[in-house]
Design a protein around this motif. Structure first.
Motif, short mmCIF file in Angstrom:
data_model
loop_
_atom_site.label_atom_id
_atom_site.label_comp_id
_atom_site.label_asym_id
_atom_site.label_seq_id
_atom_site.Cartn_x
_atom_site.Cartn_y
_atom_site.Cartn_z
N PRO A 82 0.82 -1.23 0.00
CA PRO A 82 0.00 0.00 0.00
C PRO A 82 0.85 1.27 0.00
O PRO A 82 0.70 2.15 0.85
N PHE A 83 1.77 1.37 -0.96
CA PHE A 83 2.64 2.54 -1.06
C PHE A 83 2.69 2.98 -2.52
O PHE A 83 2.60 2.15 -3.42
N SER A 84 2.88 4.27 -2.71
CA SER A 84 3.11 4.79 -4.06
C SER A 84 3.96 6.04 -3.95
O SER A 84 4.08 6.62 -2.86
N VAL A 85 4.55 6.43 -5.07
CA VAL A 85 5.38 7.63 -5.09
C VAL A 85 4.88 8.57 -6.18
O VAL A 85 4.28 8.14 -7.17
N ALA A 86 5.16 9.85 -5.99
CA ALA A 86 4.77 10.85 -6.99
C ALA A 86 5.58 10.66 -8.27
O ALA A 86 6.74 10.24 -8.22
N THR A 87 4.95 10.95 -9.38
CA THR A 87 5.65 10.94 -10.67
C THR A 87 5.67 12.36 -11.23
O THR A 87 4.86 13.21 -10.85
N PHE A 88 6.61 12.58 -12.14
CA PHE A 88 6.77 13.90 -12.75
C PHE A 88 6.92 13.72 -14.25
O PHE A 88 7.47 12.72 -14.72
N GLU A 89 6.46 14.70 -15.00
CA GLU A 89 6.63 14.66 -16.46
C GLU A 89 8.08 14.90 -16.81
O GLU A 89 8.81 15.59 -16.09
N THR A 90 8.49 14.32 -17.94
CA THR A 90 9.84 14.58 -18.45
C THR A 90 9.73 14.95 -19.92
O THR A 90 8.75 14.64 -20.59
N ARG A 91 10.79 15.59 -20.40
CA ARG A 91 10.93 15.81 -21.84
C ARG A 91 12.41 15.96 -22.14
O ARG A 91 13.22 16.24 -21.22
N VAL A 92 12.76 15.74 -23.40
CA VAL A 92 14.15 15.87 -23.83
C VAL A 92 14.23 17.07 -24.77
O VAL A 92 13.42 17.22 -25.68
N ASN A 93 15.22 17.91 -24.51
CA ASN A 93 15.37 19.14 -25.27
C ASN A 93 16.86 19.35 -25.55
O ASN A 93 17.64 19.59 -24.62
N ASN A 94 17.28 19.20 -26.80
CA ASN A 94 18.69 19.41 -27.19
C ASN A 94 19.64 18.57 -26.36
O ASN A 94 20.66 19.08 -25.86
N GLY A 95 19.31 17.30 -26.17
CA GLY A 95 20.22 16.40 -25.46
C GLY A 95 20.18 16.54 -23.96
O GLY A 95 20.99 15.94 -23.25
N VAL A 96 19.24 17.32 -23.46
CA VAL A 96 19.10 17.52 -22.02
C VAL A 96 17.75 16.97 -21.57
O VAL A 96 16.74 17.17 -22.25
N VAL A 97 17.77 16.27 -20.43
CA VAL A 97 16.52 15.79 -19.86
C VAL A 97 15.97 16.86 -18.93
O VAL A 97 16.69 17.37 -18.06
N GLU A 98 14.73 17.19 -19.13
CA GLU A 98 14.06 18.18 -18.28
C GLU A 98 12.93 17.50 -17.54
O GLU A 98 12.24 16.62 -18.07
N VAL A 99 12.72 17.92 -16.30
CA VAL A 99 11.65 17.37 -15.46
C VAL A 99 10.69 18.50 -15.12
O VAL A 99 11.12 19.61 -14.77
N GLY A 100 9.41 18.19 -15.21
CA GLY A 100 8.37 19.17 -14.89
C GLY A 100 8.04 19.13 -13.40
O GLY A 100 7.59 18.11 -12.90
N ILE A 101 8.30 20.21 -12.74
CA ILE A 101 8.06 20.32 -11.29
C ILE A 101 6.91 21.28 -11.05
O ILE A 101 6.91 22.38 -11.59
#
Ligand code: FES
Length: 101
Positions: A82-101
């Motif tokens: 009975p556990f879960s963790v938050a997830t976040f969106e990601t995207r790749v932009n010019n070889g960089v990984v970005e995370v949506g906070i």
């Protein structure tokens, strides 16, 4: 709408691996699942283990402290607990990984 912020370079995380990154002061477990980046809260809700240091198998990460498992797509338990963790969106932009906070 989340604000996308730089997490790391694409080349920093090979397929099938993960890493802990800090984005906007938040510790994130970032995984490369077959070329698609998945972001979860780094803190295991059991006792606070660092999920970014856990082993990845398919889409499932295993907490390095006591072995609880989470699905990187949903953040939900992958072993019926009975556990879960938050997830976040990601995207790749010019070889960089970005995370949506
Ligand atoms: S802290 Fe993650 S399983 Fe216990």
């Amino acid at each position: 709408m989340p604000q996308f912020q730089t997490a790391c370079k694409v080349s920093d995380i090979p397929a099938g691996k993960g890493k802990t990154v800090t984005v906007n002061g938040v510790n994130i477990a970032l995984f490369n699942v077959g070329g698609v980046f998945k972001a979860l809260s780094n803190t295991c809700p059991h006792r606070g283990g660092p999920l970014g240091e856990g082993d990845l198998s398919g889409t499932v990460v295993t907490c390095p402290w006591h072995g609880f498992q989470y699905d990187c797509n949903s953040g939900g338990s992958a072993d019926g607990r009975p556990f879960s963790v938050a997830t976040f969106e990601t995207r790749v932009n010019n070889g960089v990984v970005e995370v949506g906070i």
